[in-house]
Design a protein around this motif. Structure first.
Motif, mmCIF file in Angstrom:
data_model
loop_
_atom_site.group_PDB
_atom_site.id
_atom_site.type_symbol
_atom_site.label_atom_id
_atom_site.label_comp_id
_atom_site.label_asym_id
_atom_site.label_seq_id
_atom_site.Cartn_x
_atom_site.Cartn_y
_atom_site.Cartn_z
ATOM 1 N N ALA A 33 73.112 11.796 -9.337
ATOM 2 C CA ALA A 33 73.747 11.709 -8.030
ATOM 3 C C ALA A 33 72.714 11.327 -6.980
ATOM 4 O O ALA A 33 71.546 11.715 -7.071
ATOM 5 C CB ALA A 33 74.383 13.045 -7.661
ATOM 6 N N ALA A 34 73.137 10.564 -5.984
ATOM 7 C CA ALA A 34 72.266 10.145 -4.885
ATOM 8 C C ALA A 34 72.804 10.727 -3.581
ATOM 9 O O ALA A 34 73.969 10.546 -3.235
ATOM 10 C CB ALA A 34 72.202 8.624 -4.789
ATOM 11 N N VAL A 88 57.173 15.601 -10.211
ATOM 12 C CA VAL A 88 58.581 15.698 -9.831
ATOM 13 C C VAL A 88 59.184 16.922 -10.504
ATOM 14 O O VAL A 88 58.673 17.410 -11.514
ATOM 15 C CB VAL A 88 59.391 14.435 -10.224
ATOM 16 C CG1 VAL A 88 58.908 13.214 -9.473
ATOM 17 C CG2 VAL A 88 59.317 14.196 -11.723
ATOM 18 N N THR A 89 60.270 17.411 -9.928
ATOM 19 C CA THR A 89 61.051 18.476 -10.559
ATOM 20 C C THR A 89 62.480 17.988 -10.691
ATOM 21 O O THR A 89 63.109 17.616 -9.696
ATOM 22 C CB THR A 89 61.016 19.771 -9.722
ATOM 23 O OG1 THR A 89 59.670 20.218 -9.603
ATOM 24 C CG2 THR A 89 61.846 20.861 -10.397
ATOM 25 N N PHE A 90 62.964 17.944 -11.911
ATOM 26 C CA PHE A 90 64.329 17.507 -12.177
ATOM 27 C C PHE A 90 65.238 18.733 -12.116
ATOM 28 O O PHE A 90 64.958 19.758 -12.747
ATOM 29 C CB PHE A 90 64.417 16.844 -13.550
ATOM 30 C CG PHE A 90 63.419 15.737 -13.735
ATOM 31 C CD1 PHE A 90 63.581 14.532 -13.076
ATOM 32 C CD2 PHE A 90 62.306 15.908 -14.537
ATOM 33 C CE1 PHE A 90 62.659 13.513 -13.227
ATOM 34 C CE2 PHE A 90 61.383 14.897 -14.696
ATOM 35 C CZ PHE A 90 61.558 13.686 -14.037
ATOM 36 N N SER A 119 65.619 14.744 -6.498
ATOM 37 C CA SER A 119 65.906 15.046 -5.095
ATOM 38 C C SER A 119 65.504 16.478 -4.766
ATOM 39 O O SER A 119 65.837 17.410 -5.498
ATOM 40 C CB SER A 119 67.403 14.870 -4.803
ATOM 41 O OG SER A 119 67.719 15.376 -3.515
ATOM 42 N N PRO A 120 64.788 16.684 -3.640
ATOM 43 C CA PRO A 120 64.396 18.049 -3.263
ATOM 44 C C PRO A 120 65.485 18.815 -2.528
ATOM 45 O O PRO A 120 65.306 19.986 -2.191
ATOM 46 C CB PRO A 120 63.189 17.809 -2.344
ATOM 47 C CG PRO A 120 63.484 16.498 -1.685
ATOM 48 C CD PRO A 120 64.204 15.673 -2.740
ATOM 49 N N ALA A 121 66.625 18.189 -2.246
ATOM 50 C CA ALA A 121 67.685 18.823 -1.478
ATOM 51 C C ALA A 121 68.242 20.045 -2.215
ATOM 52 O O ALA A 121 68.365 20.047 -3.439
ATOM 53 C CB ALA A 121 68.805 17.829 -1.205
ATOM 54 N N GLY A 161 68.955 6.760 -5.711
ATOM 55 C CA GLY A 161 69.618 6.175 -4.553
ATOM 56 C C GLY A 161 69.312 4.702 -4.401
ATOM 57 O O GLY A 161 70.201 3.901 -4.073
ATOM 58 N N ALA A 162 68.031 4.314 -4.648
ATOM 59 C CA ALA A 162 67.654 2.910 -4.530
ATOM 60 C C ALA A 162 68.341 2.057 -5.588
ATOM 61 O O ALA A 162 68.678 0.893 -5.338
ATOM 62 C CB ALA A 162 66.136 2.772 -4.633
#
Length: 240
Positions: A42-43, A226-228, A71-73, A14-15
């Motif tokens: 994707a962000a 992190v988890t991808f 992203s954790p979403a 996102g950044a």
């Protein structure tokens, strides 16, 4: 370096899409993606709701890969899980240490451009470093090493959150491993990034213990696990 200095690394996709890579971004509402031939990342906002997931599905189209990176979403239940990979995010310590160069002749490092894309894709096919698309090289500088006229190693710059540059696609063809090429390329990229007044960082799969050990020798340390994760959009999604 403070926690505040690294907060942009919590959402590097996102950044990047909101900053250095904004000219490449495809957007719909609060969602952004790269062109599919550049990257699949994707962000999403930190609190995506039904509208954001619908916007992402419209951007990508039906049955497309939505690479959420770290992203954790969690998407709606009709999004098919494709992969989940444990890894870690590592940052360069910034103490000038990049390990000791190997003994013997130094391989020549060359900058790779548009004319080298076919060779780069061929190397990716042999070495399997992770996602790399025909236009991925547009994200930053890519360097390579040739042996007997053939591209056998490369590494480059990918995500670009403010103040940072990700080193990515570090790979060596199987027949050329053990010659120190990966270390040579990472050192060269670290020097470039630091010369711009930025900090290098990278991501690596947790199972790739050899790469983790190399990066630690080159002055990187783990910032966070992190988890991808990747998902497939519903087949009923409609294009924007």
């Amino acid at each position: 370096m403070t926690v505040r200095d690294t907060v942009v690394l919590d959402d590097p996709v996102g950044a990047s899409l909101g900053g250095r890579h904004a000219p490449l971004a495809r957007r719909h509402g609060r969602v952004a993606v790269y062109p599919s031939d550049v990257a699949t990342f994707a962000a999403l906002p930190p609190d995506p709701g039904a509208a954001e997931w619908a916007d992402l599905a419209r951007l990508l189209g039906p049955g497309a890969l939505a690479d959420l990176f770290s992203s954790p979403a969690s998407p709606p239940p009709d999004w098919e899980p494709v992969f989940a990979l444990d890894g870690r995010q590592m940052i360069w310590r910034g103490d000038g240490r990049t390990g000791h160069p190997p003994a013997g002749p130094r391989a020549e490092v060359a900058e790779l451009g548009a004319a080298d894309v076919a060779e780069m894709l061929g190397l990716v096919e042999r070495a399997r470093p992770g996602p790399f698309r025909p236009r991925t090289r547009e994200l930053g500088a890519y360097l390579g090493i040739r042996a007997d006229g053939r591209l056998v190693a490369m590494a480059g710059e990918r995500l670009r959150p403010p103040g940072w540059t990700e080193i990515s696609a570090v790979c060596t063809s199987p027949e050329a491993r053990g010659r120190g090429y990966a270390a040579r390329l990472v050192r060269a990229l670290v020097a470039r990034v630091v010369a711009r007044g930025e900090r290098p960082f990278l991501h690596v799969a947790e199972a790739n213990t050899g790469a983790i050990a190399l990066y630690e020798r080159l002055g990187f340390e783990t910032r966070a696990p992190v988890t991808f994760r990747g998902f497939r959009t519903p087949l009923a999604a409609s294009a924007p």
